[in-house]
Design a protein around this motif. Structure first.
Motif, PDB file in Angstrom:
ATOM      1  N   LEU A 421       0.839  -1.189   0.000  1.00  0.00           N
ATOM      2  CA  LEU A 421       0.000   0.000   0.000  1.00  0.00           C
ATOM      3  C   LEU A 421       0.881   1.248   0.000  1.00  0.00           C
ATOM      4  N   GLY A 422       0.954   1.907  -1.152  1.00  0.00           N
ATOM      5  CA  GLY A 422       1.808   3.083  -1.282  1.00  0.00           C
ATOM      6  C   GLY A 422       1.321   4.251  -0.449  1.00  0.00           C
ATOM      7  N   CYS A 423       2.262   5.087  -0.020  1.00  0.00           N
ATOM      8  CA  CYS A 423       1.936   6.253   0.813  1.00  0.00           C
ATOM      9  C   CYS A 423       2.233   7.568   0.120  1.00  0.00           C
ATOM     10  N   GLY A 424       2.477   7.504  -1.207  1.00  0.00           N
ATOM     11  CA  GLY A 424       2.738   8.736  -1.942  1.00  0.00           C
ATOM     12  C   GLY A 424       4.002   9.441  -1.483  1.00  0.00           C
ATOM     13  N   THR A 425       4.240  10.593  -2.059  1.00  0.00           N
ATOM     14  CA  THR A 425       5.446  11.341  -1.701  1.00  0.00           C
ATOM     15  C   THR A 425       5.410  11.821  -0.258  1.00  0.00           C
ATOM     16  N   TRP A 426       4.204  11.994   0.289  1.00  0.00           N
ATOM     17  CA  TRP A 426       4.115  12.418   1.692  1.00  0.00           C
ATOM     18  C   TRP A 426       4.735  11.386   2.624  1.00  0.00           C
ATOM     19  N   GLY A 427       4.554  10.109   2.274  1.00  0.00           N
ATOM     20  CA  GLY A 427       5.102   9.041   3.109  1.00  0.00           C
ATOM     21  C   GLY A 427       6.387   8.453   2.549  1.00  0.00           C
ATOM     22  N   GLY A 428       6.980   9.112   1.561  1.00  0.00           N
ATOM     23  CA  GLY A 428       8.239   8.640   0.992  1.00  0.00           C
ATOM     24  C   GLY A 428       8.094   7.513  -0.005  1.00  0.00           C
ATOM     25  N   SER A 429       6.908   7.379  -0.607  1.00  0.00           N
ATOM     26  CA  SER A 429       6.665   6.310  -1.582  1.00  0.00           C
ATOM     27  C   SER A 429       6.585   6.882  -2.991  1.00  0.00           C
ATOM     28  N   ALA A 430       6.867   6.031  -3.982  1.00  0.00           N
ATOM     29  CA  ALA A 430       6.787   6.450  -5.378  1.00  0.00           C
ATOM     30  C   ALA A 430       5.358   6.416  -5.899  1.00  0.00           C
ATOM     31  N   THR A 431       4.453   5.791  -5.154  1.00  0.00           N
ATOM     32  CA  THR A 431       3.052   5.734  -5.562  1.00  0.00           C
ATOM     33  C   THR A 431       2.155   5.898  -4.338  1.00  0.00           C
ATOM     34  N   SER A 432       0.957   6.415  -4.570  1.00  0.00           N
ATOM     35  CA  SER A 432      -0.036   6.517  -3.494  1.00  0.00           C
ATOM     36  C   SER A 432      -1.083   5.415  -3.622  1.00  0.00           C
ATOM     37  N   ASP A 433      -0.894   4.522  -4.582  1.00  0.00           N
ATOM     38  CA  ASP A 433      -1.873   3.474  -4.871  1.00  0.00           C
ATOM     39  C   ASP A 433      -1.599   2.178  -4.116  1.00  0.00           C
ATOM     40  N   ASN A 434      -2.615   1.319  -4.097  1.00  0.00           N
ATOM     41  CA  ASN A 434      -2.385  -0.092  -3.824  1.00  0.00           C
ATOM     42  C   ASN A 434      -1.747  -0.663  -5.088  1.00  0.00           C
ATOM     43  N   VAL A 435      -0.605  -1.320  -4.955  1.00  0.00           N
ATOM     44  CA  VAL A 435       0.175  -1.730  -6.129  1.00  0.00           C
ATOM     45  C   VAL A 435      -0.494  -2.902  -6.844  1.00  0.00           C
ATOM     46  N   THR A 436      -0.647  -2.759  -8.168  1.00  0.00           N
ATOM     47  CA  THR A 436      -1.268  -3.770  -9.023  1.00  0.00           C
ATOM     48  C   THR A 436      -0.330  -4.068 -10.198  1.00  0.00           C
ATOM     49  N   PRO A 437      -0.690  -5.029 -11.067  1.00  0.00           N
ATOM     50  CA  PRO A 437       0.151  -5.289 -12.244  1.00  0.00           C
ATOM     51  C   PRO A 437       0.361  -4.063 -13.127  1.00  0.00           C
ATOM     52  N   GLU A 438      -0.589  -3.138 -13.121  1.00  0.00           N
ATOM     53  CA  GLU A 438      -0.454  -1.933 -13.939  1.00  0.00           C
ATOM     54  C   GLU A 438       0.731  -1.074 -13.514  1.00  0.00           C
ATOM     55  N   HIS A 439       1.166  -1.224 -12.260  1.00  0.00           N
ATOM     56  CA  HIS A 439       2.340  -0.483 -11.789  1.00  0.00           C
ATOM     57  C   HIS A 439       3.647  -1.158 -12.209  1.00  0.00           C
ATOM     58  N   LEU A 440       3.541  -2.353 -12.800  1.00  0.00           N
ATOM     59  CA  LEU A 440       4.728  -3.148 -13.116  1.00  0.00           C
ATOM     60  C   LEU A 440       4.951  -3.297 -14.619  1.00  0.00           C
ATOM     61  N   ILE A 441       4.370  -2.400 -15.393  1.00  0.00           N
ATOM     62  CA  ILE A 441       4.599  -2.427 -16.841  1.00  0.00           C
ATOM     63  C   ILE A 441       5.147  -1.082 -17.305  1.00  0.00           C
ATOM     64  N   ASN A 442       5.966  -1.134 -18.350  1.00  0.00           N
ATOM     65  CA  ASN A 442       6.347   0.063 -19.086  1.00  0.00           C
ATOM     66  C   ASN A 442       5.361   0.210 -20.231  1.00  0.00           C
ATOM     67  N   ILE A 443       5.034   1.436 -20.586  1.00  0.00           N
ATOM     68  CA  ILE A 443       4.091   1.663 -21.678  1.00  0.00           C
ATOM     69  C   ILE A 443       4.806   2.355 -22.831  1.00  0.00           C
ATOM     70  N   LYS A 444       4.815   1.664 -23.966  1.00  0.00           N
ATOM     71  CA  LYS A 444       5.405   2.183 -25.197  1.00  0.00           C
ATOM     72  C   LYS A 444       4.292   2.821 -26.011  1.00  0.00           C
ATOM     73  N   ARG A 445       4.570   3.976 -26.623  1.00  0.00           N
ATOM     74  CA  ARG A 445       3.549   4.675 -27.406  1.00  0.00           C
ATOM     75  C   ARG A 445       3.972   4.822 -28.866  1.00  0.00           C
ATOM     76  N   VAL A 446       3.083   4.407 -29.751  1.00  0.00           N
ATOM     77  CA  VAL A 446       3.264   4.596 -31.186  1.00  0.00           C
ATOM     78  C   VAL A 446       2.301   5.706 -31.589  1.00  0.00           C
ATOM     79  N   ALA A 447       2.836   6.841 -32.023  1.00  0.00           N
ATOM     80  CA  ALA A 447       1.998   8.007 -32.291  1.00  0.00           C
ATOM     81  C   ALA A 447       2.211   8.514 -33.712  1.00  0.00           C
ATOM     82  N   TYR A 448       1.126   8.630 -34.478  1.00  0.00           N
ATOM     83  CA  TYR A 448       1.165   9.178 -35.831  1.00  0.00           C
ATOM     84  C   TYR A 448       0.985  10.693 -35.759  1.00  0.00           C
ATOM     85  N   GLY A 449       1.587  11.394 -36.720  1.00  0.00           N
ATOM     86  CA  GLY A 449       1.401  12.833 -36.777  1.00  0.00           C
ATOM     87  C   GLY A 449      -0.033  13.170 -37.128  1.00  0.00           C
ATOM     88  N   ILE A 450      -0.654  14.066 -36.388  1.00  0.00           N
ATOM     89  CA  ILE A 450      -2.043  14.468 -36.654  1.00  0.00           C
ATOM     90  C   ILE A 450      -2.150  15.965 -36.925  1.00  0.00           C
TER      91      ILE A 450
END
Length: 488
Positions: A421-450
């Protein structure tokens, strides 16, 4: 010639290095798996955890002496079956978002080999939980156990790895240090093969994880105030607090640590606690309990972590009723000289009375700043306006009309099921969330010019450009200046 025997610390360091190398190789293979392969592996891990929940709970209770078997069984189920229901539809492999209107695509990539630091208070459930969320996001994990919970932590790791391998995962995808030491933990944290550290444990260990210079997800301590406001359903509030504080005998960091009650309802609250199993200690008894609970200031004595109220009372030479569930001690301040104002991972609560919600607010902030900043706050009220007043408190889990243990880890609330259970920056944590698999992935973005890029988009105002005649005059002036100063 006598065979060379390496010292244990050297053996532990070497083991950490070997596990990191093997784990990295296994993770690189797992990174190529598709969604259906990962789902098959996770399902088998959940199935195994469910089948072995009781065995692991008994092992943990016997080895550590903390908590109780029934609640540890529940924690193992929560870390597997409940967790799975929460994450089964979560996209963590391949294309996870495709916005055709804005022509941007998001692709999930695993982080790599993770390191999981495991506490002695939740030694098997945390292994199950971290192993499942790691595999769900195509990461491998090396477990660093607490020495006092080595056997049960290793067994939980073995079961998770075997279940994963049986369903198609590469071997050594989930491993555990068998010779735990501070040097081995440090070696693993600093290993080039480790991509991210998930630290669940004491403050010193979490700070150490953040200090090695690589990404980490850590949790701070919880010093959760439980405020009973004048409009609360007192019977229900007391029932929830006792059910929460006695769950596994208070070993979860989201459990209540101090009760705050408005004076206008204090007599009814005290009577209800006494009726349901709360024992209010005298000042002398409170002092005796505090002396055995803490060592070196306000650090908890491990002998009394996760213990039944009767064991603590007996050790403090206090006679209590047979049906006592929790020991309660009145406090009139926060910090030094007020020992029950600190975190107590056992069946002991501090008790405060205040005039109104404003005073409760000030006291709550003082308690949170005394070792629980960023973690959780619990309140019992039927007044929505009061809830919003306390929504401004420096915590990331504001739990209303529920026990904070069950609420914080996602049993009785819609918060994500988790044991980190993250405590955010107030508690010295990198996240304020309950840690899930979504916190353990890198997200790559493929973006076309619009949007078309303007080729003639100089910010210079052409009307203000220097003319050729002006430029010639400027050069002539500079030459004259140089000659006056002896220049060439």
């Amino acid at each position: 010639m006598e065979e060379c025997q390496y010292d244990r610390d050297l053996q532990s360091i070497q083991e950490a290095r070997v596990l990191a190398r093997k784990g990295k190789k296994a993770q690189e293979q797992l990174a190529t798996y598709d969604e259906s392969q990962i789902e098959k592996i996770v399902l088998n891990m959940v199935k195994t955890a469910k089948e072995k929940a009781e065995d692991l709970a008994r092992m943990a209770a016997l080895e550590t002496g903390f908590g109780n078997i029934a609640d540890k069984i529940f924690k193992n189920h929560h870390a597997s079956t409940t967790l799975y229901e929460s994450i089964k539809e979560m996209k963590t492999v391949g294309i996870i978002k495709n916005d055709q209107q804005n022509k941007i695509m998001e692709i999930a990539e695993p982080m790599g080999l993770l390191m999981g630091i495991i506490p002695s208070t939740n030694p098997t459930s945390t292994v199950i939980y971290k192993a499942i969320i790691s595999i769900k996001s195509r990461n491998g994990i090396v477990i660093s156990p607490h020495p006092s919970a080595l056997k049960c932590t290793m067994e939980a790791t073995r079961l998770m790895n075997e279940a994963a391998v049986a369903a198609g995962a590469p071997d050594n995808i989930i491993t555990c240090i068998s010779k735990p030491s501070m040097k081995a933990t440090d070696e693993l944290m600093r290993s080039d093969e480790i991509a991210l550290i998930i630290a669940t444990g004491g403050s010193a260990m979490v700070k150490s994880a953040y200090s090695v210079g690589k990404p980490a997800l850590g949790v701070g301590p919880g010093n959760v105030p439980a405020y009973i406001e004048r409009t609360a359903d007192i019977k229900k509030a007391v029932k929830n607090i006792l059910a929460s504080k006695t769950f596994d005998f208070g070993t979860i960091c989201a459990s209540e640590q101090a009760i705050i009650v408005e004076k206008c309802i204090e007599p009814q609250v005290v009577a209800e606690f006494q009726r349901q199993g709360g024992y209010f200690m005298t000042p002398e008894e409170t002092e005796r309990v505090a002396k055995i609970l803490f060592v070196k200031g306000h650090a908890m004595n491990a002998r009394f972590v996760g213990r039944a109220a009767r064991i603590i009372a007996t050790a403090a030479n206090i006679t209590i009723p047979e049906d006592t569930k929790v020991l309660i001690g009145r406090q009139n301040g926060v910090g030094e000289g007020h020992p029950l104002s600190y975190e107590k991972l056992t069946t002991v609560l501090g008790f405060y009375s205040v005039e109104d919600w404003q005073e409760a607010c000030e006291l709550s902030i003082a308690l949170l700043n005394n070792g629980g900043i960023g973690h959780s706050f619990s309140m019992h009220t039927e007044n929505p306006e009061i809830v919003m007043k306390f929504a401004a408190k420096p915590v990331f889990r504001i739990l209303v009309n529920t026990g904070s243990t069950q609420g914080g880890v996602g049993v009785s609330t819609a918060i994500s099921p988790a044991f980190t259970l993250g405590c955010g920056t107030w508690g010295g944590s990198a996240t304020s969330d309950n840690v899930t698999p979504e916190h353990l992935i890198n997200i790559k973005r493929v973006a076309y010019g619009i949007r078309e890029i303007e080729t003639d988009s100089s910010p210079i105002d052409k009307s203000a450009e220097t003319s050729q005649d002006d430029m010639q005059q400027l050069l002539t002036g500079l030459m004259d200046l140089l000659k006056q100063n002896g220049g060439q």
